[in-house]
Design an enzyme around this catalytic site. Structure first.
Site, PDB file in Angstrom:
ATOM      1  N   HIS A  64      15.906  -5.471   4.365  1.00  0.00           N
ATOM      2  CA  HIS A  64      14.652  -5.952   4.970  1.00  0.00           C
ATOM      3  C   HIS A  64      14.019  -7.090   4.176  1.00  0.00           C
ATOM      4  O   HIS A  64      13.082  -7.741   4.680  1.00  0.00           O
ATOM      5  CB  HIS A  64      13.638  -4.812   5.094  1.00  0.00           C
ATOM      6  CG  HIS A  64      14.065  -3.721   6.029  1.00  0.00           C
ATOM      7  ND1 HIS A  64      14.439  -3.964   7.332  1.00  0.00           N
ATOM      8  CD2 HIS A  64      14.205  -2.380   5.838  1.00  0.00           C
ATOM      9  CE1 HIS A  64      14.784  -2.817   7.910  1.00  0.00           C
ATOM     10  NE2 HIS A  64      14.658  -1.853   7.029  1.00  0.00           N
ATOM     11  N   ASP A 118      22.950   0.275   8.996  1.00  0.00           N
ATOM     12  CA  ASP A 118      21.676   0.975   8.791  1.00  0.00           C
ATOM     13  C   ASP A 118      20.968   1.084  10.150  1.00  0.00           C
ATOM     14  O   ASP A 118      21.090   0.180  10.985  1.00  0.00           O
ATOM     15  CB  ASP A 118      20.810   0.180   7.812  1.00  0.00           C
ATOM     16  CG  ASP A 118      19.541   0.914   7.404  1.00  0.00           C
ATOM     17  OD1 ASP A 118      19.501   1.441   6.278  1.00  0.00           O
ATOM     18  OD2 ASP A 118      18.586   0.939   8.218  1.00  0.00           O
ATOM     19  N   HIS A 129      18.024   0.717  10.959  1.00  0.00           N
ATOM     20  CA  HIS A 129      16.989  -0.303  11.158  1.00  0.00           C
ATOM     21  C   HIS A 129      17.615  -1.695  11.154  1.00  0.00           C
ATOM     22  O   HIS A 129      18.602  -1.940  10.449  1.00  0.00           O
ATOM     23  CB  HIS A 129      15.935  -0.220  10.046  1.00  0.00           C
ATOM     24  CG  HIS A 129      15.288   1.130   9.953  1.00  0.00           C
ATOM     25  ND1 HIS A 129      15.685   2.088   9.051  1.00  0.00           N
ATOM     26  CD2 HIS A 129      14.270   1.666  10.676  1.00  0.00           C
ATOM     27  CE1 HIS A 129      14.942   3.175   9.210  1.00  0.00           C
ATOM     28  NE2 HIS A 129      14.077   2.949  10.193  1.00  0.00           N
ATOM     29  N   ASP A 170      21.015   6.157   7.517  1.00  0.00           N
ATOM     30  CA  ASP A 170      19.896   6.749   8.245  1.00  0.00           C
ATOM     31  C   ASP A 170      20.149   6.838   9.745  1.00  0.00           C
ATOM     32  O   ASP A 170      19.271   7.241  10.502  1.00  0.00           O
ATOM     33  CB  ASP A 170      18.574   6.016   7.949  1.00  0.00           C
ATOM     34  CG  ASP A 170      18.717   4.514   7.932  1.00  0.00           C
ATOM     35  OD1 ASP A 170      19.771   4.001   8.349  1.00  0.00           O
ATOM     36  OD2 ASP A 170      17.743   3.839   7.507  1.00  0.00           O
TER      37      ASP A 170
HETATM   38 ZN    ZN Z   1      17.139   1.970   7.476  1.00  0.00          ZN
END
Ligand code: ZN
Length: 209
Positions: free
Chosen positions: A18, A55, A57, A145
Site C-alpha cells: 500500500h 493479497d 487488498h 489475507d
Molecule cells: Zn491485505
C-alpha cells in the site's frame, strides 16, 4: 559468487504494497516489492519484472509506482467494494502512457471465493498475460489475507490454493520467483499458507536440481 537460486521467500514486516511513492499507507511504510523490482533492474540489469499481488487488498502503492512503466507488469487480484480498503484496483485501471497495458487488475466483487476461483483467474487471465510479458523475475506480493479464516479478507483460499498458484508461477519459462510477505490477519492461516508456498518452492528447487 553466491549460489544461484531460482526462488526465494522473504518473511518481512511491515508489509509494503500500500506504500505509495510519497507516503505511507495501510500499515505499509516502504514498498518492499517495488524496491526489489527497482533493485533487480538497477543492480542486476534485469529487463522485465512482474509483480503478482494476491493479497486480498489492492496493491495500490505498487500500481502507483509503476503506473507509467511498461517494463514492470503489475498484476493484482483483490476484493473491491464500497467499504473495502483501499477502494482502487478496478479492471479499467490498466496503466498510463508508456505503462499502458502493464497493469492488470482482477477485482473480486464478492466474498467467499476460494481455490477454484483463483485457479480459474490464473488460467484464463493472469498466466496468459505473464507468458506474453516474459518476465525475468516474478515478485509475488504474498499476502495471506484471502485465506479461509482471515477476518479482514473473508475469502476461502486454502494452503493448496496458494501452492497451486506458486507452482504455476514457478513454471513460467525463464523467470526467477521471489515471494514477499504482505498482509495476513489470521496467524494460523498465514503460517499454513506461507508454509505451502515454501514447500512448493522447495519441491521446485529439488526438481530443477
Ligand atoms: Zn491485505
Amino acid at each position: 559468487a553466491a549460489a544461484a537460486a531460482h526462488s526465494a521467500f522473504v518473511a518481512v514486516r511491515p508489509p509494503g504494497h500500500h506504500a505509495e511513492p510519497d507516503g505511507a499507507m495501510g500499515f505499509c511504510f516502504f514498498n518492499n516489492a517495488a524496491v526489489a523490482a527497482h533493485h533487480a533492474r538497477a543492480a542486476h540489469g534485469l529487463a522485465r519484472v512482474a509483480v503478482v499481488d494476491w493479497d486480498v487488498h489492492h496493491g495500490n502503492g505498487t500500481q502507483a509506482i509503476f503506473d507509467g512503466d511498461g517494463r514492470v507488469l503489475v498484476v493484482s487480484l483483490h476484493r473491491v467494494g464500497k467499504h473495502f480498503f483501499p477502494g482502487s484496483g478496478l479492471k479499467e485501471e490498466v496503466g498510463r502512457g508508456g505503462g499502458a497495458g502493464a497493469t492488470l487488475n482482477v477485482p473480486w466483487i464478492q466474498a467467499g471465493l476460494g481455490d477454484a476461483d483463483y485457479a480459474a483467474a490464473f488460467e484464463l487471465v493472469v498466466l496468459p498475460v505473464l507468458r506474453e510479458f516474459a518476465a525475468d523475475l516474478v515478485l509475488i506480493s504474498a499476502g495471506f489475507d484471502a485465506a479461509r479464516g482471515d477476518p479482514q479478507g473473508r475469502m476461502a483460499l486454502t494452503p493448496a490454493g496458494y501452492a497451486h498458484m506458486t507452482r504455476e508461477l514457478l513454471a513460467l519459462p525463464g523467470a526467477a520467483v521471489a515471494a514477499v510477505l504482505e498482509g495476513g490477519y489470521d496467524l494460523d492461516a498465514t503460517a499454513a499458507c506461507a508454509e505451502a508456498v515454501l514447500r512448493a518452492m522447495v519441491d521446485d528447487a529439488d526438481a530443477k536440481g
